[in-house]
Design a protein around this motif. Structure first.
Motif, PDB file in Angstrom:
ATOM      1  N   ASP A  46      12.824 -24.705 132.012  1.00  0.00           N
ATOM      2  CA  ASP A  46      11.780 -25.414 131.260  1.00  0.00           C
ATOM      3  C   ASP A  46      11.298 -26.644 132.009  1.00  0.00           C
ATOM      4  N   TRP A  47      12.229 -27.485 132.482  1.00  0.00           N
ATOM      5  CA  TRP A  47      11.758 -28.684 133.183  1.00  0.00           C
ATOM      6  C   TRP A  47      11.139 -28.325 134.531  1.00  0.00           C
ATOM      7  N   GLN A  64       7.466 -27.224 134.224  1.00  0.00           N
ATOM      8  CA  GLN A  64       6.539 -28.345 134.044  1.00  0.00           C
ATOM      9  C   GLN A  64       6.444 -29.202 135.297  1.00  0.00           C
ATOM     10  N   ARG A  93       9.455 -21.660 137.216  1.00  0.00           N
ATOM     11  CA  ARG A  93      10.807 -21.595 136.635  1.00  0.00           C
ATOM     12  C   ARG A  93      11.822 -21.153 137.674  1.00  0.00           C
ATOM     13  N   PHE A 147       9.814 -33.976 131.973  1.00  0.00           N
ATOM     14  CA  PHE A 147       9.739 -32.975 130.905  1.00  0.00           C
ATOM     15  C   PHE A 147      10.015 -33.616 129.547  1.00  0.00           C
ATOM     16  N   ALA A 186       7.304 -36.034 128.239  1.00  0.00           N
ATOM     17  CA  ALA A 186       6.137 -35.305 127.722  1.00  0.00           C
ATOM     18  C   ALA A 186       6.453 -34.668 126.369  1.00  0.00           C
ATOM     19  N   ARG A 187       7.689 -34.215 126.190  1.00  0.00           N
ATOM     20  CA  ARG A 187       8.077 -33.608 124.914  1.00  0.00           C
ATOM     21  C   ARG A 187       8.101 -34.645 123.790  1.00  0.00           C
ATOM     22  N   ARG A 192       1.942 -32.738 133.939  1.00  0.00           N
ATOM     23  CA  ARG A 192       2.468 -31.466 134.415  1.00  0.00           C
ATOM     24  C   ARG A 192       2.103 -31.278 135.872  1.00  0.00           C
TER      25      ARG A 192
END
Length: 177
Positions: A102-103, A106, A111, A155, A158-159, A168
């Motif tokens: 996930d990180w 971004q 991935r 990440f 931003a979340r 990103r």
């Protein structure tokens, strides 16, 4: 909210940010490796000192991924996560475990490493991409653990903060000062 991102390992990478900071701060916590007990004690002492000294409010921790090639690391990595969660609980911090894919998606735009690379080179390729993204942002890191912690921090920021949602990887900016 002051965020501390942790890339847990024998040399734990960390990155710290809070609103108003021009740039994050980062480094590594070098933990002694003579025994698991010593490593865990060093980590608890270091993390508690950072959490209290920096008034941390939130931990972002890279979730443990166990490669079939390194089962020996499982005890240490799960122990470090458990200690981080314990320190967070005792200090009233929120915690978010983040999947590495996930990180990376971004932060570096992928991935996983390209399947065209030999399997033995993929991890190194991913580490190099994270370091390149840090350099592109003007963050001169010394260790892969730092660049991973910075990717995790980007990440998580931003979340938690919608204003950073556009932070990103943008390949069309390659080469743009």
């Amino acid at each position: 909210m002051k965020i501390l991102a942790l890339d847990l390992a024998g040399r734990t990478g960390w990155a710290l940010w809070s609103p108003g900071m021009e740039a994050p701060r980062w480094g590594v916590a070098k933990l002694r490796q003579n025994s698991h007990g010593q490593t865990f004690a060093d980590f608890r002492d270091w993390l508690t000192g950072v959490v209290v000294g920096e008034a941390i409010e939130h931990l972002a921790i890279e979730n443990v991924f166990m490669s079939p090639d390194s089962p020996v690391a499982a005890k240490k990595l799960y122990g470090l996560v458990a200690i981080a969660e314990e320190v967070a609980h005792r200090r009233g911090l929120s915690v978010h475990l983040v999947l590495v894919g996930d990180w990376r998606a971004q932060f570096i735009g992928r991935r996983n490493a390209p399947r065209t690379l030999p399997k033995a080179q993929r991890r190194a390729w991913l580490k190099a991409q994270a370091r390149k993204e840090c350099a592109r942002r003007g963050w001169e890191v010394q260790y892969d653990d730092e660049s991973d912690a910075l990717g995790l921090l980007v990440f998580e920021r931003a979340r938690l903060f919608p204003a950073f949602g556009g932070d990103r990887f943008q390949p069309w900016l390659e080469g743009v000062p």
